[in-house]
Structure formats: C-alpha cells, structure tokens
Design a protein around this motif. Structure first.
Motif, PDB file in Angstrom:
ATOM      1  N   VAL A  27      85.209 108.447 -61.765  1.00  0.00           N
ATOM      2  CA  VAL A  27      85.238 107.261 -62.627  1.00  0.00           C
ATOM      3  C   VAL A  27      85.437 107.668 -64.078  1.00  0.00           C
ATOM      4  N   GLY A  28      84.806 108.772 -64.495  1.00  0.00           N
ATOM      5  CA  GLY A  28      85.013 109.279 -65.851  1.00  0.00           C
ATOM      6  C   GLY A  28      86.468 109.620 -66.111  1.00  0.00           C
ATOM      7  N   VAL A  29      87.150 110.157 -65.095  1.00  0.00           N
ATOM      8  CA  VAL A  29      88.584 110.462 -65.230  1.00  0.00           C
ATOM      9  C   VAL A  29      89.381 109.177 -65.436  1.00  0.00           C
ATOM     10  N   LEU A  30      89.074 108.139 -64.656  1.00  0.00           N
ATOM     11  CA  LEU A  30      89.792 106.867 -64.799  1.00  0.00           C
ATOM     12  C   LEU A  30      89.546 106.245 -66.177  1.00  0.00           C
ATOM     13  N   ILE A  31      88.309 106.308 -66.653  1.00  0.00           N
ATOM     14  CA  ILE A  31      88.008 105.762 -67.980  1.00  0.00           C
ATOM     15  C   ILE A  31      88.756 106.545 -69.056  1.00  0.00           C
ATOM     16  N   SER A  32      88.875 107.853 -68.875  1.00  0.00           N
ATOM     17  CA  SER A  32      89.640 108.666 -69.830  1.00  0.00           C
ATOM     18  C   SER A  32      91.098 108.234 -69.866  1.00  0.00           C
ATOM     19  N   MET A  38      95.592 103.047 -73.263  1.00  0.00           N
ATOM     20  CA  MET A  38      95.426 101.960 -74.222  1.00  0.00           C
ATOM     21  C   MET A  38      95.938 102.378 -75.593  1.00  0.00           C
ATOM     22  N   LEU A  39      95.720 103.647 -75.971  1.00  0.00           N
ATOM     23  CA  LEU A  39      96.281 104.162 -77.221  1.00  0.00           C
ATOM     24  C   LEU A  39      97.796 104.125 -77.198  1.00  0.00           C
ATOM     25  N   PRO A 341      91.828  99.021 -62.175  1.00  0.00           N
ATOM     26  CA  PRO A 341      90.419  99.282 -62.528  1.00  0.00           C
ATOM     27  C   PRO A 341      90.229 100.404 -63.537  1.00  0.00           C
ATOM     28  N   PHE A 342      89.487 100.101 -64.604  1.00  0.00           N
ATOM     29  CA  PHE A 342      89.096 101.014 -65.681  1.00  0.00           C
ATOM     30  C   PHE A 342      90.274 101.463 -66.560  1.00  0.00           C
ATOM     31  N   ILE A 343      91.494 101.086 -66.216  1.00  0.00           N
ATOM     32  CA  ILE A 343      92.657 101.550 -66.976  1.00  0.00           C
ATOM     33  C   ILE A 343      93.320 100.409 -67.734  1.00  0.00           C
TER      34      ILE A 343
END
Length: 386
Positions: A27-32, A38-39, A341-343
């Motif tokens: 999940v941390g990888v997906l949030i990264s 997003m940038l 999700p998360f991206i």
C-alpha cells in the motif's frame, strides 16, 4: 519500528508482530505512485480550469496522509470493533447516499456527491467495505443461530442499495457491489443453482441497464463499435501508452495530461504509461495483484466464517475497482468513471479504500481465538490463570 522485542507486550507491539506487514508495504508503494503521478498530471489539469497549479497536489497530500492514518488505525481494531464500525459506518453511508437524491450535486446527469466545505464526498464509496463486512456478519450469524434470518436480511440490504444507486444513477458502483455480494454468497456456500440464478439475474440487469440508461447504452456501443460516437478520451489514452513504449518518455515529458480533462483521476494510468512506460505499468498491476492474492491466500488457514466471507468481499471490491479503472483506460471494457485506488485524485476514494485495506488487515491479523476478536496475550493469560 521494523524490529520489535518479543518482551514488548504493548498493544502497538502486538499489532506490529501480527499484522500483515508486506501488504502495508505494498500500500505504501501505491501511495508513493499516487504522489508521483499527481505531481505529473494535476498541474496541467488545474491550470486548464483556472485554479492554482498546486491545488490538486496539496489536497491529495492531505487525502493520502489521512488515508494512511485511517488504514493503520482501523487495522488495529478487534473483530468485534470491525463489526460495529461496519454497522455504524454502513448506516451512515446508506443515509448519506439517500441524501444525495435530494441534496446531492448533479454532475453529468448523476447525483452522487454531497458538497462539503473542503471537498465533495461520494457516500456510496463507503458502502462497499461496510456492506461487505455487514453481509459477512449476517451470513456468519445464521450459522451460529439457526433461526437468525441472516441471508434474507443481507438480500434486503442489497435491495435497498440497488434502488438507491439505480436512482442516482451509478451503474458502475452498483455492478461492483453486486459482484462483491455474489462472491460472498458463493464463498459462504450458497447452492450452486442459486448462484447460477443470481449470475443470470445480474446479466439480465446489465441488459436492462443498457436499454433503460442512455449513458450506459452509449458507452457500450462506443466500446463495441469504434466508428460510433466520440472516442477522443480512449484514443488519446491509447496513444499515450503507445508513446510511452517500454520505458516511457520520462518524468514530466508526457502530453496526455495536457489533453484529457480527467488525466489526474480516471485516466491517471495513461499518464503512468506515457511517462514511465509499460514496465512501470506492469509493476503497478503486480502490486494490486499482490495485495488481492495475498489477502485471499491468508484465508486458507482461517476457520472463522465471518473473517473468510468478509475478507473475500473486501478483496473482491478492491481488485475490481483497480481492474475497472485500468481496463477502461486500456479499452478492455466500456469506459467507467472509477478511480485507481490510492493513485487517482479523490478524497472519498482514498479514504474508502483505506477503510477497505484497514479492515482486511484487521481481519487477517494473526490472532489466537480469532472468532472472539481477543488478543493472543489475553487468551494466554486466561489459560495460565486457569
């Protein structure tokens, strides 16, 4: 906190030893990736609508930070607490979903959002995880108490959700919740004849949606017939993947974000394909698969019907949402506005998916006597004292 002493018997230490840390890392990888993409995608979208270039980035930093906290906080709950959270959260989400029909924001002919001061909330996003857990609880209770009407109550709950989502309308969300419900009934051991009847009814409902709802018919016809209707978004997304090739054009070098209005949301996977290439896209797909498959495999050693059915439903909803977003971007299925999700950008999506993963982590957390939701140390203390 990578290493915790076995002598440390605090609640936090016990949680860290028993929680599925590889899933948290995934999940941390997906949030990264969510931050990185997003940038890449959001400044162009913000400029195009006349907003500050950093508006979407700053909001998403807050959303994803809150999502991480929600996921970790929920993952620390006991089974009984997860049940109570799902019941209360499901009731609130159901009431808020009904409220959208009266006070909801109308966007592209649908009323799915409630406007709040800092963000818009889509309550049906929170119905997915809460309904999955409540359904699992109802089905598990009927095994414990012979006269408990667990299955009829679950069907009634699904019927209420069906009516509300059809009225918005949100056929995509309804399809996901329907698939989650059918998966849970199958895992719970429903008669195969009834399962086949449910699948047939679902297929019939899809044909009915095709006939009744013009936007559904338009999307299906555009998918089946390339020469019918407007294919600008899909054609642009597919060109982006082609331009990216194997390794991508490089960070910030993509052009699809300047052309698609939803490049930061529904089509963020196309941004990843153009700037970072097919290899990174395959890696993102592998991370989603890892989370789903690992959650399902952990059920092989589980004997609590509630945990099995609830986790199966949560994993199905999570995996389906990722597949629908990536599949529609790649033109493998008709287009559907559903976030990755998360991206993808979105507060409701990030928080609801965090709730989903948090519940999965709590349900699959290693524990002795999982049916009671008690911590291992408490069980051991009772045994010793006895």
């Amino acid at each position: 906190m990578a290493v915790v002493s076995r002598a440390d018997n605090s609640k936090l230490a016990r949680w860290w030893r028993n929680v599925d840390r590889p899933t948290i890392a995934a999940v941390g990888v997906l949030i990264s990736f969510g931050y990185i993409l997003m940038l890449a995608a959001s400044p162009a979208v913000a400029t195009r609508i006349g907003a500050s270039r950093d508006m979407f980035i700053l909001k998403q930093v807050i959303f994803l930070s809150l999502a991480g906290l929600v996921m970790l906080g929920v993952s620390m709950l006991s089974l009984n607490a997860i049940k109570k959270l799902a019941i209360v959260g499901g009731a609130l989400a159901l009431a808020a979903t009904a409220m959208t029909l009266v006070h909801g924001m109308e966007i592209k002919g649908a009323r799915r959002w409630i406007a709040l001061p800092l963000m818009s909330v889509q309550p049906s996003e929170f119905l997915k995880p809460c309904f999955a857990v409540v359904t699992a609880w109802l089905l598990a209770e009927r095994r414990k108490r012979r006269m408990f009407p667990g299955l009829p109550l679950a069907i009634v709950g699904f019927g209420v959700i069906l009516v509300l989502l059809k009225s918005q309308p949100d056929i995509g969300m309804l399809s996901v919740i329907t698939m989650v419900f059918m998966t849970q009934l199958f895992v719970d051991g429903l008669n195969l004849v009834l399962v086949a009847g449910g699948v047939a009814a679902m297929i019939g409902a899809f044909f009915g949606a095709y006939v009744i709802f013009p936007h559904v018919r338009s999307r299906v016809e555009r998918f089946l017939h390339p020469n019918v209707g407007d294919h600008y978004q899909i054609d642009t997304a597919l060109r982006a993947f082609g331009n990216g090739g194997l390794t991508g054009r490089g960070p910030g070098e993509g052009r699809v974000k300047d052309l698609l209005p939803d490049a930061h949301a529904d089509f963020v996977f196309a941004v990843a394909g153009e700037e970072y290439g097919m290899l990174v896209c395959l890696f993102i797909i592998a991370v989603f698969l890892f989370i789903v498959v690992r959650s399902v495999l952990k059920l092989m050693r589980e004997d609590d019907p509630f945990v099995i059915v609830a986790t199966a439903g949560l994993a199905t909803g999570f995996g389906l949402q990722a597949f629908i977003n990536m599949g529609s971007t790649l033109h493998l299925i008709p287009t559907k506005g559903m976030t990755l999700p998360f991206i993808s950008y979105g507060g409701s999506s990030a928080l609801s998916i965090a709730l989903t993963i948090g519940m999965m982590l709590a349900l699959t957390r290693h524990r002795i006597g999982s049916a009671s939701g008690q911590e291992p140390s408490f069980i051991m203390q009772k045994t010793v004292s006895a």
